[in-house]
Design a protein around this motif. Structure first.
Motif, mmCIF file in Angstrom:
data_model
loop_
_atom_site.group_PDB
_atom_site.id
_atom_site.type_symbol
_atom_site.label_atom_id
_atom_site.label_comp_id
_atom_site.label_asym_id
_atom_site.label_seq_id
_atom_site.Cartn_x
_atom_site.Cartn_y
_atom_site.Cartn_z
ATOM 1 N N THR A 32 2.794 18.458 3.062
ATOM 2 C CA THR A 32 3.278 17.232 3.694
ATOM 3 C C THR A 32 2.755 15.958 3.045
ATOM 4 O O THR A 32 3.250 14.876 3.355
ATOM 5 C CB THR A 32 2.875 17.208 5.186
ATOM 6 N N GLY A 33 1.754 16.073 2.190
ATOM 7 C CA GLY A 33 1.253 14.859 1.565
ATOM 8 C C GLY A 33 -0.157 15.021 1.040
ATOM 9 O O GLY A 33 -0.690 16.136 0.987
ATOM 10 N N ASP A 34 -0.748 13.893 0.643
ATOM 11 C CA ASP A 34 -2.081 13.893 0.054
ATOM 12 C C ASP A 34 -3.001 12.989 0.858
ATOM 13 O O ASP A 34 -2.578 11.942 1.341
ATOM 14 C CB ASP A 34 -2.031 13.393 -1.396
ATOM 15 N N ARG A 35 -4.261 13.408 0.958
ATOM 16 C CA ARG A 35 -5.243 12.599 1.666
ATOM 17 C C ARG A 35 -6.362 12.189 0.714
ATOM 18 O O ARG A 35 -6.840 12.996 -0.088
ATOM 19 C CB ARG A 35 -5.826 13.377 2.852
ATOM 20 N N TYR A 36 -6.716 10.906 0.808
ATOM 21 C CA TYR A 36 -7.748 10.344 -0.063
ATOM 22 C C TYR A 36 -8.834 9.700 0.791
ATOM 23 O O TYR A 36 -8.597 9.326 1.943
ATOM 24 C CB TYR A 36 -7.156 9.256 -0.969
ATOM 25 N N GLU A 37 -10.004 9.527 0.195
ATOM 26 C CA GLU A 37 -11.079 8.777 0.849
ATOM 27 C C GLU A 37 -11.596 7.719 -0.113
ATOM 28 O O GLU A 37 -11.824 8.010 -1.300
ATOM 29 C CB GLU A 37 -12.225 9.711 1.245
ATOM 30 N N ARG B 220 3.855 9.925 -5.449
ATOM 31 C CA ARG B 220 5.237 10.308 -5.739
ATOM 32 C C ARG B 220 6.129 9.748 -4.647
ATOM 33 O O ARG B 220 5.768 9.757 -3.463
ATOM 34 C CB ARG B 220 5.397 11.835 -5.785
ATOM 35 N N ARG B 221 7.302 9.298 -5.049
ATOM 36 C CA ARG B 221 8.257 8.735 -4.097
ATOM 37 C C ARG B 221 8.535 9.717 -2.959
ATOM 38 O O ARG B 221 8.844 10.892 -3.200
ATOM 39 C CB ARG B 221 9.561 8.428 -4.834
ATOM 40 N N GLY B 222 8.415 9.241 -1.721
ATOM 41 C CA GLY B 222 8.724 10.053 -0.552
ATOM 42 C C GLY B 222 7.626 11.011 -0.127
ATOM 43 O O GLY B 222 7.759 11.694 0.881
ATOM 44 N N ARG B 223 6.534 11.053 -0.879
ATOM 45 C CA ARG B 223 5.420 11.937 -0.517
ATOM 46 C C ARG B 223 4.300 11.080 0.077
ATOM 47 O O ARG B 223 3.672 10.283 -0.615
ATOM 48 C CB ARG B 223 4.928 12.686 -1.744
ATOM 49 N N PRO B 224 4.044 11.247 1.379
ATOM 50 C CA PRO B 224 3.092 10.344 2.043
ATOM 51 C C PRO B 224 1.655 10.529 1.544
ATOM 52 O O PRO B 224 1.244 11.627 1.182
ATOM 53 C CB PRO B 224 3.193 10.735 3.524
ATOM 54 N N VAL B 225 0.970 9.410 1.543
ATOM 55 C CA VAL B 225 -0.447 9.374 1.190
ATOM 56 C C VAL B 225 -1.201 8.770 2.365
ATOM 57 O O VAL B 225 -0.776 7.761 2.916
ATOM 58 C CB VAL B 225 -0.642 8.508 -0.081
ATOM 59 N N THR B 226 -2.292 9.420 2.761
ATOM 60 C CA THR B 226 -3.184 8.821 3.762
ATOM 61 C C THR B 226 -4.520 8.538 3.098
ATOM 62 O O THR B 226 -5.091 9.419 2.452
ATOM 63 C CB THR B 226 -3.379 9.762 4.964
ATOM 64 N N THR C 171 -14.363 3.271 9.966
ATOM 65 C CA THR C 171 -13.303 3.856 9.147
ATOM 66 C C THR C 171 -11.933 3.557 9.756
ATOM 67 O O THR C 171 -11.809 3.259 10.943
ATOM 68 C CB THR C 171 -13.426 5.393 9.024
ATOM 69 N N ARG C 172 -10.930 3.682 8.904
ATOM 70 C CA ARG C 172 -9.551 3.584 9.368
ATOM 71 C C ARG C 172 -8.677 4.377 8.405
ATOM 72 O O ARG C 172 -8.882 4.337 7.188
ATOM 73 C CB ARG C 172 -9.094 2.126 9.391
ATOM 74 N N ASP C 173 -7.707 5.082 8.956
ATOM 75 C CA ASP C 173 -6.730 5.798 8.125
ATOM 76 C C ASP C 173 -5.518 4.910 7.912
ATOM 77 O O ASP C 173 -4.920 4.425 8.882
ATOM 78 C CB ASP C 173 -6.274 7.087 8.819
ATOM 79 N N TYR C 174 -5.175 4.713 6.660
ATOM 80 C CA TYR C 174 -3.960 3.986 6.300
ATOM 81 C C TYR C 174 -2.963 4.998 5.733
ATOM 82 O O TYR C 174 -3.292 5.733 4.798
ATOM 83 C CB TYR C 174 -4.257 2.927 5.235
ATOM 84 N N THR C 175 -1.767 5.025 6.297
ATOM 85 C CA THR C 175 -0.750 5.966 5.822
ATOM 86 C C THR C 175 0.362 5.217 5.097
ATOM 87 O O THR C 175 0.945 4.266 5.638
ATOM 88 C CB THR C 175 -0.174 6.769 6.999
ATOM 89 N N PHE C 176 0.612 5.646 3.867
ATOM 90 C CA PHE C 176 1.638 5.022 3.027
ATOM 91 C C PHE C 176 2.723 6.065 2.733
ATOM 92 O O PHE C 176 2.479 7.019 2.000
ATOM 93 C CB PHE C 176 1.023 4.511 1.721
ATOM 94 N N PRO C 177 3.924 5.892 3.283
ATOM 95 C CA PRO C 177 4.977 6.897 3.083
ATOM 96 C C PRO C 177 5.467 6.978 1.627
ATOM 97 O O PRO C 177 6.008 7.988 1.224
ATOM 98 C CB PRO C 177 6.097 6.414 4.011
ATOM 99 N N ASN C 178 5.307 5.907 0.845
ATOM 100 C CA ASN C 178 5.799 5.859 -0.540
ATOM 101 C C ASN C 178 7.295 6.124 -0.623
ATOM 102 O O ASN C 178 7.791 6.609 -1.644
ATOM 103 C CB ASN C 178 5.038 6.857 -1.426
#
Ligand SMILES: [Cu+2]
Length: 540
Positions: free
Chosen positions: A76-81, A114-120, A187-194
């Protein structure tokens, strides 16, 4: 264009003179005479002078920001810190500079999406002040768009009620209320749908009243969106695709960053000292955090992905060989992705927060020579930006610039617009003193300035007193006209920031789609932004 309209700015002469200092100079001599307007000063702002020993140009190697690795990835996507923290870096050779960073580096780590692949991205604030992350150019749900009062508080910061935040009484006078602010602790999670056209975006701090000094201290990084269609074009790639974040700074003799904050702790009192109210300009040009760097490469086509991350400095860039030739700048993309077809330029302006996606061919540069990237608007050492040293002929260069780059550029027409709005970007008085206003008013988070039904197409007419690079959150736009004439060649493509020049009006058109919620539009001269030049855009 429009000397007469400039007189209708609602300021009496006494008020203008009352602005004082550089601000007064700006508004009296900078605005009042048609002759000055005709000269169109190259930039808006005041210089800081470094007292540090500065390196000669083209000695420090160009850093390439590291690509961040996800901490988790699934279908469903990628998670970063990213940890926001203070660090020390050697920017000027032999000197140490304290920085505020994303992940310990300036620029911060690059996010490859990647386009359409969400990143948090989980941001953790270990800095001494609240922060806010905004992904510039991102089509982002409002909760993750980094609204200026949606603060991430440091562990030790007192819990501030959302309706009375310290540091928010600067330009508007009195404690500013924002009942809708959503703060978090640490902390806060920011979600970018791309879910958008592939392009170079950048993330940076957007904290209420303190954006300019926070970016200056190092809170900026790149975020690149790609897709299969762009990958298939055959553009220069790998080591021949180079992101270039350009930003000016100034340094004290011991290597510290200079910045004219009224409150250097950035805790209470926002704003800068009076000579710098129009914008802060440094005398050192950094590219990817290095002063006037040099990059060794081969005599082949290169894709240069330029971002102006300066607070106030404008550039007009050209690529010059040692024998004095100007190399073509083939522009393939704008702020919001690929053009329909490439456009060749001899030089290109770049206002704060704008991007250019360029292909430059170094084939004709002799091995061992330099190709210099030069700022025609600079003087003295700020004319230099960086250089490429051509070290070898390539074994092969199979890259190409296809005649058709994209077929999905929105093509909105005037008749599509359901309404037209006018916004003046001008200096003026605020309750708290002098500031920068949109439509005569300083920013107030509690006031909705524009309400747009989701899906409506609108034309906005923007007019400026001095340089104002105007940025809309959430949407890209097309430029319909500039100074009553057709747009300039570099206005082509889908934009998210448009550079208004002194006395100039620009018409833009866009469709407000994507997400409902509270967004912003503002001037991206970061000092103007902190001094009131923002407004609320509510998509309903
Ligand atoms: Cu501005």
């Amino acid at each position: 264009m429009p000397e007469p309209r400039l007189r209708r700015d609602g300021l009496t002469r006494r008020q203008i003179l009352g602005l004082g200092g550089a601000f007064g100079l700006l508004t009296t001599t900078g605005l009042a005479t048609a002759a000055t307007l005709a000269r169109r000063p190259a930039t808006t702002g005041a210089h800081l002078r470094s007292t540090a020993q500065l390196p000669p140009p083209h000695r420090v190697p160009l850093p390439i920001p590291a690509v961040l690795k996800p901490v988790a990835t699934d279908g469903t996507g990628d998670r970063y810190e990213i940890v926001q923290r203070e660090t020390a870096a050697e920017i000027l050779p032999g000197l140490t500079t304290r920085l505020w960073t994303y992940g310990g580096t300036f620029p911060g780590p690059t996010i490859e999406a990647r386009r359409g692949r969400p990143v948090t991205v989980t941001h953790r604030n270990e800095l001494p002040v609240p922060t806010v992350v905004h992904l510039h150019g991102g089509r982002t749900p409002a909760a993750s768009d980094g609204y200026p009062t949606d603060l991430v508080l440091p562990a030790t910061w007192p819990q501030t009620p959302a309706h009375s935040m310290p540091g928010m009484d600067g330009m508007s006078g009195g404690a500013m209320a924002d009942p809708r602010a959503v703060t978090s602790r640490l902390t806060r999670d920011y979600t970018f749908p791309n879910d958008q056209r592939p392009t170079l975006l950048w993330y940076h701090d957007h904290r209420m009243d303190f954006t300019a000094p926070a970016i200056w201290r190092g809170l900026a990084g790149l975020h690149i969106v790609r897709d299969d269609a762009e990958d298939a074009l055959g553009l220069p790639a790998g080591p021949r695709e180079i992101p270039l974040m350009i930003a000016d700074r100034a340094f004290t003799a011991d290597g510290a960053l200079t910045y004219p904050s009224l409150d250097p702790t950035l805790r209470e009192r926002p704003g800068v000292t009076e000579p710098h109210l129009a914008g802060v300009l440094g005398d050192v040009i950094l590219v990817n955090g290095a002063p006037w760097p040099v990059h060794e490469t081969d005599a082949a086509r290169h894709r240069l992905r330029l971002l102006n991350a300066s607070n106030a400095r404008h550039y007009e860039l050209e690529a010059r060989t040692e024998d004095g030739r100007r190399l073509d700048l083939v522009r393939i993309g704008s702020d919001q992705g690929l053009l329909t077809a490439p456009v060749t330029h001899r030089s290109l302006p770049l206002a704060p927060a704008e991007r250019h996606d360029l292909v430059v061919d170094f084939t004709t540069a002799p091995v061992g020579s330099l190709v210099r990237l030069v700022n025609r608007l600079g003087t003295g050492r700020t004319r230099d930006v960086m250089a490429f040293r051509i070290t070898r002929r390539p074994a092969a260069d199979d890259s190409r610039i296809p005649p058709t780059l994209s077929t999905d550029l929105p093509d909105w027409h005037r008749q599509d617009a359901v309404r037209t709005r006018d916004f003046a970007f001008r200096a003026g008085r605020t309750n708290g003193g002098h500031g920068w206003l949109i439509g005569g008013r300083p920013f107030d988070p509690a006031r909705t300035d524009v309400t747009v039904p989701l899906g409506d197409t609108e034309i906005w007419r923007l007019i400026a007193d001095v340089h104002h690079p105007v940025h809309l959150h959430l949407v890209g736009f097309r430029i319909l006209s500039r100074a009553g004439k057709p747009p300039l060649p570099h206005d082509a493509g889908l934009k998210d920031t448009v550079s208004l020049r002194p006395g100039e009006s620009v018409e833009i058109i866009t469709r407000f789609d994507g997400y409902r919620g509270r967004y912003l539009f503002h001037c991206h001269n970061a000092e103007h932004e902190d001094m009131g030049m923002m407004a609320n855009l509510e998509v309903v």
